[in-house]
Scaffold this motif. Structure first.
Motif, short mmCIF file in Angstrom:
data_model
loop_
_atom_site.label_atom_id
_atom_site.label_comp_id
_atom_site.label_asym_id
_atom_site.label_seq_id
_atom_site.Cartn_x
_atom_site.Cartn_y
_atom_site.Cartn_z
N ILE A 1 0.86 -1.18 0.00
CA ILE A 1 0.00 0.00 0.00
C ILE A 1 0.90 1.23 0.00
O ILE A 1 1.88 1.30 0.74
CB ILE A 1 -0.94 0.02 1.22
N HIS A 2 0.58 2.17 -0.85
CA HIS A 2 1.32 3.44 -0.94
C HIS A 2 0.52 4.53 -0.23
O HIS A 2 -0.68 4.66 -0.42
CB HIS A 2 1.51 3.81 -2.42
N ALA A 3 1.21 5.33 0.60
CA ALA A 3 0.59 6.50 1.23
C ALA A 3 1.53 7.68 1.11
O ALA A 3 2.74 7.53 1.24
CB ALA A 3 0.28 6.22 2.71
N ASP A 4 0.98 8.87 0.84
CA ASP A 4 1.78 10.09 0.83
C ASP A 4 0.95 11.26 1.32
O ASP A 4 -0.27 11.15 1.48
CB ASP A 4 2.37 10.36 -0.57
N ASN A 5 1.61 12.37 1.60
CA ASN A 5 0.93 13.54 2.14
C ASN A 5 0.89 14.70 1.16
O ASN A 5 0.96 15.86 1.55
CB ASN A 5 1.54 13.98 3.47
N ALA A 6 0.75 14.40 -0.13
CA ALA A 6 0.71 15.44 -1.15
C ALA A 6 -0.37 16.48 -0.87
O ALA A 6 -0.17 17.67 -1.13
CB ALA A 6 0.50 14.83 -2.54
N ILE A 7 -1.51 16.06 -0.35
CA ILE A 7 -2.61 16.98 -0.05
C ILE A 7 -2.72 17.23 1.45
O ILE A 7 -2.82 18.36 1.90
CB ILE A 7 -3.94 16.45 -0.60
N TYR A 8 -2.72 16.16 2.24
CA TYR A 8 -2.73 16.31 3.69
C TYR A 8 -2.18 15.06 4.34
O TYR A 8 -2.14 13.99 3.74
CB TYR A 8 -4.11 16.66 4.24
N GLY A 9 -1.79 15.21 5.61
CA GLY A 9 -1.32 14.09 6.41
C GLY A 9 -1.82 14.21 7.82
O GLY A 9 -1.14 13.82 8.76
#
Length: 298
Positions: free
Chosen positions: A209-217
């Motif tokens: 699973i990929h997660a990133d905070n490009a918009i929010y975290g």
């Protein structure tokens, strides 16, 4: 769960007491600011010479300015009791993160600790394909994480695993168990991060699973966009697999997804509105994780 949006474990539960020693050691080290930035390159796998291959970015990625930010390298997440491992080799490994993103991941780890059954203990190992990778996009700024497996351990040494390795277990005898935990884990990531990419999105994500905070975290920024295919997959995956509603897994928000997610909301005590309400969405994700891992049956 009642109408409350979030479950909060008492500050000094049995498991918090168990982890108090490691948390104190790691607290100061985990909050390194930009003045202490490391000139770190990509995390190479043990015995290797380059960073693990990076997944494709989510198709619904919105533009985001990526500025110079502090990078830190860690072999644990949040506390020294939660070690990081490189999934392909299974060996302990250090990974490099943007410091803000690392702290957000540490907060996510606290969520999956607080909302798992007491008998599971705490997340002791997290297996990953990588964080910072020398390439454009969120991995290139250390603001993305690819997770393959979470292993909990209790004080007697018993372990429980949440596996994101759909490529390994999807045809196996324990597929139903792992699939339920998988979508619970996806919900836990979606509770904090806007971009969470699962095996339903594409074959690139069949092993993590990929997660990133490009918009929010942040949990307080969390909202549901019905136009997001990736978010809709998670809502549908939870309705179908965790809650047993037979929802189609097609990535399109329509009458069935609205109806089934509303059924879940009523079941967990949300008396009005649907999943497009941000507070209902957050409650749906929290309850889905708790049900998936057996903390609460609702």
């Amino acid at each position: 769960m009642s109408g409350s949006e979030e479950f909060i474990r008492p500050a000094m539960s049995r498991r918090n007491l168990l982890l108090a020693g490691t948390a104190g050691v790691a607290g100061a080290a985990g909050l390194i600011h930009s003045s202490q930035a490391l000139a770190a390159g990509p995390s190479a796998p043990p015995g290797g010479t380059s960073a693990p291959p990076a997944p494709s970015e989510p198709l619904d990625l919105e533009p985001s300015e990526v500025s110079a930010m502090a990078l830190i390298t860690r072999d644990y997440l949040g506390t020294t009791g939660c070690k990081l491992y490189y999934e392909p080799s299974g060996n302990p490994n250090s990974f490099t993160f943007n410091d803000t993103f690392y702290n957000q991941l540490s907060s996510w780890k606290n969520f999956i600790y607080n909302n798992a059954p007491d008998s599971w203990g705490w997340p002791s190992r997290i297996y990953s394909y990588g964080a910072y990778v020398d390439k454009p996009g969120m991995h290139g700024s250390g603001r993305a994480f690819d997770i393959g497996k979470i292993v909990y351990k209790n004080s007697s040494g018993t372990t429980h695993t949440i596996s994101m390795r759909y490529d390994v277990w999807h045809g196996g005898s324990n597929a139903a168990l792992y699939r339920r935990r998988y979508w619970g884990a996806a919900a836990s990531f979606a509770r904090r991060f806007r971009h969470v990419i699962t095996y339903a999105d594409n074959s690139t994500h069949h092993n993590h699973i990929h997660a990133d905070n490009a918009i929010y975290g942040s949990t307080t920024d969390c909202y549901y966009s019905t136009g997001s295919t990736s978010q809709t997959y998670i809502v549908q995956g939870c309705c179908r697999v965790v809650w047993g509603l037979g929802t189609a897994l097609d990535g399109d928000y329509g009458p069935e997804t609205e109806r089934h997610s509303t059924q879940v909301l009523r079941r967990i005590g949300r008396s009005s509105g649907n999943i497009t309400n941000k507070y209902n969405f957050r409650a749906f994700l929290t309850a889905s994780f708790r049900k998936a891992v057996g903390t609460q049956s609702y």
